[in-house]
Write a protein that holds these residues in place. Structure first.
Motif, PDB file in Angstrom:
ATOM      1  N   SER A  72       0.836  -1.562  -0.235  1.00 28.66           N
ATOM      2  CA  SER A  72       0.094  -0.122   0.309  1.00 28.66           C
ATOM      3  C   SER A  72       0.936   0.980   0.098  1.00 28.66           C
ATOM      4  O   SER A  72       2.320   1.735   0.542  1.00 28.66           O
ATOM      5  CB  SER A  72      -0.899  -0.124   1.728  1.00 28.66           C
ATOM      6  N   ASP A  73      -0.061   1.942   0.015  1.00 28.66           N
ATOM      7  CA  ASP A  73       0.935   3.358  -0.014  1.00 28.66           C
ATOM      8  C   ASP A  73       1.708   4.325   0.316  1.00 28.66           C
ATOM      9  O   ASP A  73       2.916   4.639   1.194  1.00 28.66           O
ATOM     10  CB  ASP A  73      -0.719   5.000  -1.104  1.00 28.66           C
ATOM     11  N   ASP A  74       0.534   3.992   2.136  1.00 26.17           N
ATOM     12  CA  ASP A  74       0.924   4.074   3.094  1.00 26.17           C
ATOM     13  C   ASP A  74       2.930   3.331   3.712  1.00 26.17           C
ATOM     14  O   ASP A  74       3.289   3.350   4.611  1.00 26.17           O
ATOM     15  CB  ASP A  74       0.360   4.368   4.545  1.00 26.17           C
ATOM     16  N   SER A  75       2.516   1.872   3.936  1.00 23.55           N
ATOM     17  CA  SER A  75       3.866   0.817   3.781  1.00 23.55           C
ATOM     18  C   SER A  75       5.044   0.980   3.229  1.00 23.55           C
ATOM     19  O   SER A  75       6.139   1.380   4.102  1.00 23.55           O
ATOM     20  CB  SER A  75       3.276  -0.719   3.273  1.00 23.55           C
ATOM     21  N   ARG A 108      14.476  -7.094   6.577  1.00 22.00           N
ATOM     22  CA  ARG A 108      13.908  -7.372   7.560  1.00 22.00           C
ATOM     23  C   ARG A 108      12.857  -7.220   7.521  1.00 22.00           C
ATOM     24  O   ARG A 108      12.091  -7.996   8.317  1.00 22.00           O
ATOM     25  CB  ARG A 108      14.088  -6.571   8.941  1.00 22.00           C
ATOM     26  N   LEU A 109      11.446  -6.804   7.119  1.00 23.69           N
ATOM     27  CA  LEU A 109      10.407  -6.504   6.398  1.00 23.69           C
ATOM     28  C   LEU A 109       9.875  -8.291   6.229  1.00 23.69           C
ATOM     29  O   LEU A 109       8.873  -9.304   6.976  1.00 23.69           O
ATOM     30  CB  LEU A 109      10.424  -5.474   5.876  1.00 23.69           C
ATOM     31  N   LEU A 110      10.968  -8.697   5.518  1.00 22.79           N
ATOM     32  CA  LEU A 110       9.895  -9.721   4.554  1.00 22.79           C
ATOM     33  C   LEU A 110      11.156 -10.935   5.180  1.00 22.79           C
ATOM     34  O   LEU A 110      10.412 -12.182   4.378  1.00 22.79           O
ATOM     35  CB  LEU A 110      10.191  -9.229   3.489  1.00 22.79           C
ATOM     36  N   ASP A 111      11.635 -10.374   6.209  1.00 28.77           N
ATOM     37  CA  ASP A 111      12.495 -12.374   6.083  1.00 28.77           C
ATOM     38  C   ASP A 111      11.577 -13.619   6.484  1.00 28.77           C
ATOM     39  O   ASP A 111      11.742 -14.531   5.620  1.00 28.77           O
ATOM     40  CB  ASP A 111      13.310 -11.922   7.497  1.00 28.77           C
ATOM     41  N   ILE A 165       0.945  -5.754   2.188  1.00 28.56           N
ATOM     42  CA  ILE A 165       2.044  -5.066   3.296  1.00 28.56           C
ATOM     43  C   ILE A 165       0.955  -3.824   3.890  1.00 28.56           C
ATOM     44  O   ILE A 165       1.096  -2.780   2.569  1.00 28.56           O
ATOM     45  CB  ILE A 165       2.920  -5.037   2.927  1.00 28.56           C
ATOM     46  N   ASP A 166       0.218  -3.331   4.925  1.00 25.67           N
ATOM     47  CA  ASP A 166       0.001  -1.535   5.631  1.00 25.67           C
ATOM     48  C   ASP A 166       1.066  -1.165   6.211  1.00 25.67           C
ATOM     49  O   ASP A 166       1.822  -1.816   6.527  1.00 25.67           O
ATOM     50  CB  ASP A 166      -1.120  -1.603   5.160  1.00 25.67           C
ATOM     51  N   ASN A 203       0.402  -0.451   8.955  1.00 26.55           N
ATOM     52  CA  ASN A 203       0.381  -1.200  10.373  1.00 26.55           C
ATOM     53  C   ASN A 203       1.286  -2.311  10.189  1.00 26.55           C
ATOM     54  O   ASN A 203       1.920  -2.759  11.641  1.00 26.55           O
ATOM     55  CB  ASN A 203      -1.188  -1.425  10.853  1.00 26.55           C
ATOM     56  N   TYR A 204       1.216  -3.240   8.907  1.00 26.48           N
ATOM     57  CA  TYR A 204       2.915  -4.301   9.256  1.00 26.48           C
ATOM     58  C   TYR A 204       4.053  -3.739   9.010  1.00 26.48           C
ATOM     59  O   TYR A 204       4.206  -4.644   9.867  1.00 26.48           O
ATOM     60  CB  TYR A 204       2.186  -4.799   7.777  1.00 26.48           C
ATOM     61  N   VAL A 205       4.276  -2.851   8.261  1.00 25.11           N
ATOM     62  CA  VAL A 205       5.297  -2.044   9.097  1.00 25.11           C
ATOM     63  C   VAL A 205       5.722  -2.031   9.930  1.00 25.11           C
ATOM     64  O   VAL A 205       6.780  -2.023  10.257  1.00 25.11           O
ATOM     65  CB  VAL A 205       5.896  -1.001   7.183  1.00 25.11           C
ATOM     66  N   ARG A 206       4.544  -1.229  10.290  1.00 24.30           N
ATOM     67  CA  ARG A 206       5.242  -0.788  12.138  1.00 24.30           C
ATOM     68  C   ARG A 206       5.465  -1.417  12.750  1.00 24.30           C
ATOM     69  O   ARG A 206       6.685  -1.535  14.133  1.00 24.30           O
ATOM     70  CB  ARG A 206       4.476  -0.157  12.410  1.00 24.30           C
ATOM     71  N   ALA A 207       4.263  -2.712  13.076  1.00 26.53           N
ATOM     72  CA  ALA A 207       4.569  -4.125  14.109  1.00 26.53           C
ATOM     73  C   ALA A 207       5.599  -4.796  13.401  1.00 26.53           C
ATOM     74  O   ALA A 207       6.266  -5.194  14.462  1.00 26.53           O
ATOM     75  CB  ALA A 207       3.588  -4.628  13.582  1.00 26.53           C
ATOM     76  N   LYS A 208       6.215  -4.818  12.230  1.00 28.92           N
ATOM     77  CA  LYS A 208       8.106  -5.420  12.357  1.00 28.92           C
ATOM     78  C   LYS A 208       9.151  -4.592  12.744  1.00 28.92           C
ATOM     79  O   LYS A 208      10.215  -5.142  13.133  1.00 28.92           O
ATOM     80  CB  LYS A 208       7.551  -5.668  10.866  1.00 28.92           C
ATOM     81  N   LEU A 209       8.697  -3.386  12.162  1.00 29.60           N
ATOM     82  CA  LEU A 209      10.696  -2.884  12.453  1.00 29.60           C
ATOM     83  C   LEU A 209      10.288  -1.887  13.247  1.00 29.60           C
ATOM     84  O   LEU A 209      11.237  -1.141  14.177  1.00 29.60           O
ATOM     85  CB  LEU A 209      10.102  -1.764  11.377  1.00 29.60           C
ATOM     86  N   ASP A 210       9.225  -0.995  14.481  1.00 31.41           N
ATOM     87  CA  ASP A 210       9.190   0.168  14.723  1.00 31.41           C
ATOM     88  C   ASP A 210      10.125  -0.456  16.278  1.00 31.41           C
ATOM     89  O   ASP A 210      10.687   0.516  16.668  1.00 31.41           O
ATOM     90  CB  ASP A 210       7.664   0.152  15.514  1.00 31.41           C
TER      91      ASP A 210
END
Length: 493
Positions: free
Chosen positions: A419-422, A451-454, A470-471, A473-480
């Protein structure tokens, strides 16, 4: 290509850095303009070498590499830190020119082989046919022994004829005439039949019907013939020139020695490719190839010297820094224009285009020796990448990272969608990590994407649900969590 067209082509792969793109586009166009000049003036026009200044990961190397592809020119990338001053163990600066000639040889050889490929393929098919259905003459050659005195192929018959009186061994013309006539008609029919079989076989091989059939052929062993001969440099090691001399000696003595051959089983498709390459090389005039390759290296070659800032320090120093200024002095005559001996012959560097690059975050271009500064008249400063640049890098170029990962996972049947926000979130994290730690430019995106797609990359073959969106929220959950923990992010991102 016009400078505008060159920049447009570079835009397909590199985001931003318009000043650097304009500089290299003009330099490339000037080469075309130089070729149109009169002979007496052409030799006076030397390339305007370029010095790119900017942090790592902003596109310096990619600009030079893509430029060489556009120009179809021999291109070599070297790191200035690999070289040492004459007298120290390490690579000498002349090796960059030898590497350029080798790159030019590969380009010209490929072009020449493409020119003769049609004829080489025809010869290759004939060789495959000979392997499957040898001619009668070839069969006879394989089994026939040397003819003995008297003309008989049988040694006992030859001996009997040799010992018998001449009158007993000779046939009369009357008795021999009829068998000879029958034999010639029989041979004619056999040849016609053999020709039809071979023609049918040739058509089948050319059409690819028999591509998957197996065939045993003889091939030359790589590196066979004669042991490698080392030539030692004055320092006791084998330098670049010694390596070239060693190769020449190997070629000289190797041509006198019989080539080692071994039998190998392969498909007819592979055998055709192998024979086509052999025949194409045989059809090429090697002397002409060498002359053209040297000329192209001299007139169109591009040498990209990276890490120039690492040899810019002044003073004596010690350890690995001891010869930094010496390396600059050694590089200077190469850039100014000199003749370098290679195993293919002498090569002039007067018209080779040099593109130097370095971060210069601990030193300045003015720390280079003045003579070298003067040989790099065009200075281009590349800008650090922003969050907006990261967003564009992820999606816009033809080889964008997002496109790469979507294609990779599609091979496992997984449909991946961003998604654009991801994408905005990934760009934000990359910019934030670069600001907190070392700024490694766009290379940070590789680490973050891995790291995101590991987990997904590991589980992809076994997933039941083959669609993933992948949006943000998914990116933040994996990397924040990793980004917030600075100590952890130093090791992971």
């Amino acid at each position: 290509m016009t400078p505008r067209e060159i920049v447009a082509e570079l835009d397909k792969y590199i985001v931003g850095q318009q000043a650097a793109k304009r500089a290299v586009a003009i330099a490339l166009r000037n080469r075309y303009r130089r070729r149109l000049l009169a002979d007496d003036l052409r030799d006076e026009v030397i390339p305007k070498n370029i010095l790119m200044i900017g942090p790592t990961g902003v596109g310096k190397t990619e600009i030079a590499r893509r430029l060489a592809i556009l120009a179809r020119a021999p291109f070599v990338k070297v790191e200035a830190t690999k070289f040492t001053e004459v007298g120290y163990v390490g690579r000498d600066v002349d090796s960059m020119v030898r590497d350029l000639v080798q790159a030019s040889m590969r380009i010209v050889e490929k072009e020449k082989m493409d020119e003769v490929r049609g004829k080489a393929e025809e010869r290759a098919i004939d060789r495959v046919v000979d392997q499957i259905q040898p001619r009668r003459e070839q069969k006879a050659t394989r089994v026939r022994s040397v003819k003995q005195p008297g003309g008989s192929e049988n040694p006992l018959e030859a001996l009997a004829q040799f010992l018998s009186p001449s009158g007993q061994s000779a046939q009369t013309e009357e008795s021999a005439e009829e068998p000879e006539k029958e034999t010639s008609e029989y041979e004619q029919r056999r040849k016609e039949q053999e020709g039809r079989v071979r023609d049918r076989l040739r058509q089948q091989i050319a059409s690819g019907v028999k591509d998957d059939d197996t065939l045993e052929i003889e091939i030359e062993e790589s590196g066979g013939g004669v042991p490698f001969m080392q030539v030692l440099s004055p320092q006791g090691g084998m330098d670049e020139m010694g390596m070239g001399m060693g190769m020449d000696m190997q070629g000289l003595f190797g041509s006198m020695m019989p080539k080692k051959r071994k039998k190998r089983s392969m498909t007819i498709r592979e055998a055709r490719e192998h024979y086509t390459a052999e025949e194409a090389r045989a059809l090429i005039d090697q002397d002409q190839l060498t002359r053209e390759a040297i000329s192209r290296a001299e007139q169109s070659g591009i040498i990209f010297v990276d890490e120039m800032d690492k040899i810019a320090g002044r003073g004596g120093g010690s350890g690995p820094d001891v010869s930094r200024e010496g390396v600059q002095r050694d590089i200077l005559p190469i850039i100014e224009g000199s003749t370098v001996q290679t195993k293919h012959g002498p090569v002039k560097t007067d018209f080779v285009l040099f593109i130097a690059a370095g971060a210069f975050h601990l030193s300045k271009p003015s720390d280079l020796i003045p003579e070298l500064q003067g040989r790099l008249p065009i200075r281009v400063e590349l800008e650090s990448l922003t969050q907006h640049d990261f967003q564009r890098i992820l999606t816009e170029p033809r080889n964008a990272l997002i496109k790469q990962y979507i294609a990779l996972l599609a091979t496992e049947g997984v449909t991946l969608e961003f998604s654009d926000d991801s994408i905005a979130e990934l760009a934000r994290i990359a910019a934030e990590v670069n600001a907190q730690m070392e700024n490694i430019g766009a290379r940070r995106l590789h680490t973050i994407m891995e790291r995101l797609l590991d987990d997904l990359s590991f589980d992809a073959p076994d997933l039941e649900e083959k669609f993933l969106r992948i949006d943000g929220n998914y990116v933040r959950a994996k990397l924040d969590d990793i980004v917030k923990d600075e100590d952890l992010s130093r090791y992971i991102l």
